[in-house]
Scaffold this motif. Sequence first.
Motif, PDB file in Angstrom:
ATOM      1  N   GLU A 107      -7.908   4.569  -1.308  1.00  0.00           N
ATOM      2  CA  GLU A 107      -8.639   5.562  -0.243  1.00  0.00           C
ATOM      3  C   GLU A 107      -7.217   6.506  -0.112  1.00  0.00           C
ATOM      4  N   ASN A 108      -5.954   6.143  -0.255  1.00  0.00           N
ATOM      5  CA  ASN A 108      -4.719   6.866  -0.316  1.00  0.00           C
ATOM      6  C   ASN A 108      -4.795   7.641  -1.426  1.00  0.00           C
ATOM      7  N   ARG A 118      -7.195  10.694  -1.026  1.00  0.00           N
ATOM      8  CA  ARG A 118      -6.528  11.689  -0.187  1.00  0.00           C
ATOM      9  C   ARG A 118      -5.496  12.483  -0.804  1.00  0.00           C
ATOM     10  N   CYS A 119      -4.851  11.940  -1.637  1.00  0.00           N
ATOM     11  CA  CYS A 119      -3.662  12.513  -2.069  1.00  0.00           C
ATOM     12  C   CYS A 119      -4.225  13.574  -3.146  1.00  0.00           C
ATOM     13  N   ILE A 154       0.814  -1.192   0.150  1.00  0.00           N
ATOM     14  CA  ILE A 154      -0.160  -0.080  -0.024  1.00  0.00           C
ATOM     15  C   ILE A 154       1.001   1.294  -0.027  1.00  0.00           C
ATOM     16  N   THR A 156       2.101   5.028   0.499  1.00  0.00           N
ATOM     17  CA  THR A 156       1.789   6.111   1.472  1.00  0.00           C
ATOM     18  C   THR A 156       1.458   7.311   0.654  1.00  0.00           C
ATOM     19  N   ILE A 157       0.879   8.227   1.207  1.00  0.00           N
ATOM     20  CA  ILE A 157       0.610   9.502   0.832  1.00  0.00           C
ATOM     21  C   ILE A 157       1.623  10.402   0.195  1.00  0.00           C
ATOM     22  N   ARG A 207      -7.260   0.295   0.310  1.00  0.00           N
ATOM     23  CA  ARG A 207      -6.598   1.348   1.158  1.00  0.00           C
ATOM     24  C   ARG A 207      -5.769   2.010   0.171  1.00  0.00           C
ATOM     25  N   THR A 208      -5.299   1.514  -1.119  1.00  0.00           N
ATOM     26  CA  THR A 208      -4.522   2.280  -1.706  1.00  0.00           C
ATOM     27  C   THR A 208      -5.749   3.301  -2.699  1.00  0.00           C
TER      28      THR A 208
END
Length: 60
Positions: A48-49, A52-53, A5, A7-8, A45-46
């Motif tokens: 969602e990241n 967010r990004c 996954i 990270t941002i 989760r990816t």
Amino acid sequence: MKSYIPTIDELLRLPKRELDAIFRRAASVASDATQGPQAREAAERTVENVRRCRLCPPGP
């Protein structure tokens, strides 16, 4: 799809086109019932990241 996954912080360094490609691929895996639960969770989760990004303003 791997179980990794990003990270941002890692995603913020990528160009928009690459983020779009990662998002499409992860969304596809997240909705694919033939994928294992671990791969689907990592893909969710990816996604969602990446969302967010996209909302984060660019750095200084």
